[in-house]
Design a protein around this motif. Sequence first.
Motif, PDB file in Angstrom:
ATOM      1  N   SER A  73       0.845  -1.191   0.000  1.00 36.26           N
ATOM      2  CA  SER A  73       0.000   0.000   0.000  1.00 36.26           C
ATOM      3  C   SER A  73       0.878   1.238   0.000  1.00 36.26           C
ATOM      4  O   SER A  73       1.839   1.326   0.765  1.00 36.26           O
ATOM      5  N   CYS A  74       0.527   2.191  -0.874  1.00 34.80           N
ATOM      6  CA  CYS A  74       1.265   3.459  -0.966  1.00 34.80           C
ATOM      7  C   CYS A  74       0.259   4.604  -0.997  1.00 34.80           C
ATOM      8  O   CYS A  74      -0.554   4.701  -1.905  1.00 34.80           O
ATOM      9  N   ASN A  75       0.312   5.460   0.010  1.00 36.46           N
ATOM     10  CA  ASN A  75      -0.633   6.575   0.122  1.00 36.46           C
ATOM     11  C   ASN A  75       0.114   7.840   0.568  1.00 36.46           C
ATOM     12  O   ASN A  75       0.694   7.862   1.647  1.00 36.46           O
ATOM     13  N   PRO A  76       0.159   8.856  -0.292  1.00 39.52           N
ATOM     14  CA  PRO A  76      -0.465   8.971  -1.618  1.00 39.52           C
ATOM     15  C   PRO A  76       0.324   8.202  -2.667  1.00 39.52           C
ATOM     16  O   PRO A  76       1.491   7.866  -2.444  1.00 39.52           O
ATOM     17  N   GLN A  77      -0.290   7.950  -3.804  1.00 45.40           N
ATOM     18  CA  GLN A  77       0.361   7.134  -4.813  1.00 45.40           C
ATOM     19  C   GLN A  77       1.522   7.844  -5.493  1.00 45.40           C
ATOM     20  O   GLN A  77       2.374   7.187  -6.087  1.00 45.40           O
ATOM     21  N   SER A 133       3.678   5.806   3.654  1.00 47.20           N
ATOM     22  CA  SER A 133       2.811   6.960   3.910  1.00 47.20           C
ATOM     23  C   SER A 133       3.671   8.171   4.217  1.00 47.20           C
ATOM     24  O   SER A 133       4.876   8.060   4.464  1.00 47.20           O
TER      25      SER A 133
END
Length: 454
Positions: free
Chosen positions: A339-343, A382
């Motif tokens: 998971s990567c936030n923001p992309q 993140s």
Amino acid sequence: MGFNLRVIMHVLGILLTVLALCWILLNTSYYATLLTLTILLSLQVTALIRYVHGTNRELVRFLAAVKYADFSQSFLSPKKSTSFRELGRAFDEVIERLRSTRSDKEAQAAYLLAFVQHLPIAVLALDASGKILISNTALRRLLGRTADLNHLSQIEAFNPTLAGAITRLQAGQEQSLTLTRGHDTLHLKLSCTLLRAGGRQQKLVSIQNIQGELETRELEAWQNLIRVMAHEIMNSITPITSLSETAQHFIREGSRLIRQDGGDLKVGELSTLLEDAGSAVSTIGQRGKGLLRFVESYRTLSRLPQPLPAAFRVLDLFQALEKLMAEQARALQVDFRLSCNPQNLQVVADAAQLEQALINLIKNAFEALAGVSQAQLLVAASMGDLGAVNIEVRDNGCGIAPENMDSIFIPFFTTKRGGSGIGMSVVRQIVRLNGGKISVVSELNKGTTIKLVF
């Protein structure tokens, strides 16, 4: 006699004098008497004004004493009326309160100054002009001085680099310096904060000599390294020594069989001895190869190349990791997610080194998840505080025993059968070379979270 009665008497005297002046002026021609009464009237008015202004002069004297912090004065009213006595008592109470407050502040300042003087860390406070307002004994000892320090130029005479670092240091910043004093090397850590006193901004700087701490940590690191290396080498040397003695025994027995009975060979027994000797020599060779692998691991750990940092998208890195590790995750029945936030999150680091570090962490997580039902592994990126990039590797595996938490980054320390013990050491070295930090939180039989911050 009270103030009010005195004023009334002064006013009555002035009225009588005025009446006398008017009567003489209207009914007689006694000019000498008229002149005398005029002079008397002037004196009476002057006396009344002086009498009334006496309290004002006392107030001015009293307030001037307060202004210049002369709390030894008291309000001495020349008037004896009740109202002025109450005013005098009120002013005296104010003076006593100010005197007590100043005494408390002086005692507090003396305590703080004594406290600062006895600090083991060098401390100084200076203003924008470089004037040193406070310096303690530890600072003078560090600089090799006995007299008090009055200006930054005195520190500059000792070492211009140190003085320059103090000048450039801003609030909240820390800086490490290595200085040479005679034959001694000083490793210093500088910290700075700003404060305002008396309407002036001051810089408070602490200077800590961390040489002893560094030496202690270096010694501990060497002791841990030697302990693990000695353990690994002894694990190989002990069976090698034992097997070499066994092989020598088989060879001697073979020689004895060849010589006995007039040279009549016992082929079966000799063949068995030679096979046993060959097996012992083969095992010795395997242990020797194990030692070579150990030495090669040490060389890998000590020869990591310098990183080539550049900005890149974390999402691109995660997509490459997914292609590399997804098949192994499926084979191990691990719910593997990234998971990567923001992309569009970016990090500045050596992409190849960071990928290698994450591969090591993911492999460790796979091993920790062995035999766990509903095994889960999450690699998440993140945005952290102050623009930092956080990357977490989180699993619900077997966790790390509390007694092993302090040893997981020690080179060659491992609890896994056949493990090299350099994986986590390499990860930490990669993270630090790229300007990051690594932390580990783990609970036995519940899982582990490893956090990288760049």
